[in-house]
Write a protein that holds these residues in place. Structure first.
Motif, PDB file in Angstrom:
ATOM      1  N   UNK A   5      46.964  45.135  32.860  1.00 15.71           N
ATOM      2  CA  UNK A   5      46.901  44.191  31.733  1.00 15.71           C
ATOM      3  C   UNK A   5      47.984  44.525  30.710  1.00 15.71           C
ATOM      4  N   UNK A   6      48.591  43.462  30.198  1.00 18.79           N
ATOM      5  CA  UNK A   6      49.673  43.628  29.238  1.00 18.79           C
ATOM      6  C   UNK A   6      49.744  42.380  28.358  1.00 18.79           C
ATOM      7  N   UNK A  62      49.357  36.590  24.156  1.00 21.61           N
ATOM      8  CA  UNK A  62      48.005  36.753  24.694  1.00 21.61           C
ATOM      9  C   UNK A  62      48.005  37.894  25.700  1.00 21.61           C
ATOM     10  N   UNK A  63      46.824  38.403  25.982  1.00 19.76           N
ATOM     11  CA  UNK A  63      46.650  39.491  26.942  1.00 19.76           C
ATOM     12  C   UNK A  63      46.204  38.899  28.267  1.00 19.76           C
ATOM     13  N   UNK A  64      46.879  39.278  29.319  1.00 15.20           N
ATOM     14  CA  UNK A  64      46.539  38.778  30.646  1.00 15.20           C
ATOM     15  C   UNK A  64      46.955  39.816  31.676  1.00 15.20           C
ATOM     16  N   UNK A  65      46.433  39.656  32.877  1.00 15.57           N
ATOM     17  CA  UNK A  65      46.816  40.555  33.963  1.00 15.57           C
ATOM     18  C   UNK A  65      48.125  40.107  34.565  1.00 15.57           C
ATOM     19  N   UNK A  66      48.831  41.054  35.156  1.00 15.33           N
ATOM     20  CA  UNK A  66      50.055  40.727  35.864  1.00 15.33           C
ATOM     21  C   UNK A  66      49.728  39.992  37.149  1.00 15.33           C
ATOM     22  N   UNK A  88      48.781  41.740  43.171  1.00 13.39           N
ATOM     23  CA  UNK A  88      49.481  42.730  43.964  1.00 13.39           C
ATOM     24  C   UNK A  88      48.546  43.858  44.309  1.00 13.39           C
ATOM     25  N   UNK A  89      49.098  44.929  44.843  1.00 16.46           N
ATOM     26  CA  UNK A  89      48.263  46.051  45.242  1.00 16.46           C
ATOM     27  C   UNK A  89      47.548  46.683  44.068  1.00 16.46           C
ATOM     28  N   UNK A  90      48.245  46.848  42.953  1.00 13.73           N
ATOM     29  CA  UNK A  90      47.631  47.466  41.779  1.00 13.73           C
ATOM     30  C   UNK A  90      46.547  46.582  41.191  1.00 13.73           C
ATOM     31  N   UNK A  91      46.765  45.262  41.246  1.00 16.60           N
ATOM     32  CA  UNK A  91      45.751  44.316  40.773  1.00 16.60           C
ATOM     33  C   UNK A  91      44.460  44.470  41.567  1.00 16.60           C
ATOM     34  N   UNK A  92      44.584  44.570  42.873  1.00 13.80           N
ATOM     35  CA  UNK A  92      43.400  44.738  43.721  1.00 13.80           C
ATOM     36  C   UNK A  92      42.744  46.092  43.479  1.00 13.80           C
ATOM     37  N   UNK A  93      43.557  47.143  43.346  1.00 15.36           N
ATOM     38  CA  UNK A  93      42.998  48.478  43.111  1.00 15.36           C
ATOM     39  C   UNK A  93      42.202  48.506  41.814  1.00 15.36           C
TER      40      UNK A  93
END
Length: 435
Positions: free
Chosen positions: A240-241, A258-262, A265-270
């Protein structure tokens, strides 16, 4: 300034795009993969070599968007997302409209209640028990969560809806709020799990309590509960950034933060697997097993007490039997109270774990459509879980009630008692006091 009357860079770019459009139509391409870097290069050259008036950015953005449509430049089209449709969505949206007021009420009550929990559990007759130490630090973690949630709720639900801007400072605070609450709420989960395991060991291995349930082990469990959460939340820090979005207003373009997820990808799933499985579902599964075992122990204790009452139907003067009977009842009440705390925790945390797991499996579409939708409701359940423990302690623990009553009575006496004569006042003070 309009496009037709602008003898500046906007007109130059308009001519450039018209030439590119004619060339594209002449080549009979239905879809164009035109590289907008040509446009940006022309923009830089024209800006550097021209002495015209400054660029009208609002007009420029509308110009780019219009020529994108003319050239049939394809934007990435997201697949249709139909999760969480129907009446349930309308009900949740109706609640979300009043969540700010409800959360503030729960936070104010919960902050006061958990402050009282800490005050009571630090009394001399309660502070020594390891279970009470765990309950005290559980109240501390809940206080931090609720106190931090108050400014967030005031700005997010009471101030921000009336504004058209979303400033960078708000996005930075929102990012801090998300990480802060997740860390301390995860600490609350770890303390609740430690509480359940501690009670299980104390009952299952009652003959080894002096070895297994020591003060040092309790301190280790408390310290670990506050050290582990920041480590488990590392994937969240990286996913999140702060993001930006440009919207066109009558006064010109406006940048919203605003704050949202990138992107996925692999890190998102992890991140979602760690949050859903390690932080939510695994503790819920362990607590379910331990709670069922404790419920069985409570039932067995009740049956045992019934047998004792039948066996000792006649009045008995055996003080040892009476003392053991009272001790068993006290242990049984404590176990019942802890079971209530654990079951309340399961009711509030299990749905969030399931939603997090589905977000990891189904992807960003489910997260944006459903997880965000139920976010306010899950926040309310988590806050309620932390606020209601004081009511459970008062209703199910006689010792807690007595200690709380004594503390309130002493505070009342201290407030209204007349001033005491000091030794330094001498006879004058003694004579002036009311008999």
């Amino acid at each position: 300034m309009t496009i037709e009357a602008a003898p500046n860079i906007t007109q130059t770019l308009t001519n450039l795009f018209e030439e590119m459009l004619l060339e594209t139509e002449a080549s009979n391409h239905n879809e164009s993969n035109l590289d907008l870097s040509h446009f940006l290069s022309a923009l830089r050259v024209q800006s550097n070599s021209s002495n015209h008036e400054p660029l009208d950015f609002g007009t420029l953005i509308r110009l780019v968007d219009g020529f994108r449509n003319k050239l049939n430049l394809s934007r990435p089209i997201e697949p249709a997302c139909t999760y969480c449709d129907g009446n349930i969505r309308d009900v949740i949206l109706a609640y979300n409209s009043i969540h700010g007021y409800i959360s503030l009420i729960v936070c104010f009550f919960g902050s006061l209640a958990n402050t009282l929990n800490v005050a009571v559990l630090t009394r001399r007759d309660l502070a020594a028990a390891p279970i009470n130490r765990l309950l005290k630090w559980l109240a501390v973690a809940d206080v931090f969560v609720m106190l931090e949630y108050v400014p967030f709720a005031i700005y997010r639900y009471l101030i921000l809806p009336g504004q058209r801007e979303m400033p960078y400072k708000w996005a930075a605070y929102l990012l801090f709020h998300m990480h802060f609450t997740q860390i301390f709420h995860t600490a609350s989960i770890c303390l609740t799990l430690s509480l359940a395991v501690w009670r299980y060991v104390a009952i299952k291995y009652s003959d080894k309590n002096h070895i297994l349930c020591t003060e040092r082990r309790c301190s280790t469990a408390i310290l670990s509960s506050f050290i582990i959460p920041p480590v488990l939340c590392i994937p969240t820090y990286m996913v999140f950034d702060i993001h930006t979005a440009v919207v066109l207003e009558p006064t010109g373009p406006m940048i919203l933060y605003h704050v949202d997820s990138d992107e996925e990808g692999g890190l998102y799933q992890i991140n979602f697997w760690v949050h859903a499985v390690l932080i939510k579902l695994l503790p819920c599964c362990l607590l379910t097993v331990i709670s069922l075992w404790l419920i069985r122990e409570v039932y067995s204790a009740n049956q045992h007490q019934k047998k004792i009452r039948v066996y000792n139907a006649c009045p008995s003067n055996n003080k040892a039997i009476k003392r053991q009977y009272k001790a068993d009842r006290r242990t049984n009440r404590t176990t019942k109270m802890l079971v209530a705390v654990l079951l309340l925790f399961l009711v509030t945390e299990l749905p969030q774990g399931i939603l997090g797991l589905l977000s990891g499996i189904l992807g960003r579409c489910f997260f944006k459509r459903c997880y965000d939708l139920f976010g306010e409701l899950m926040d309310a359940l988590a806050l309620l879980n932390g606020a209601i423990n004081f009511v459970l302690y008062c209703s199910m623990s006689r010792q807690f009630r007595m200690t709380f009553g004594q503390m309130m009575w002493r505070a009342h006496l201290h407030r209204w008692s007349p001033p005491q004569a000091s030794h330094s006042d001498g006879q004058t003070t003694a004579k002036s006091s009311v008999p």
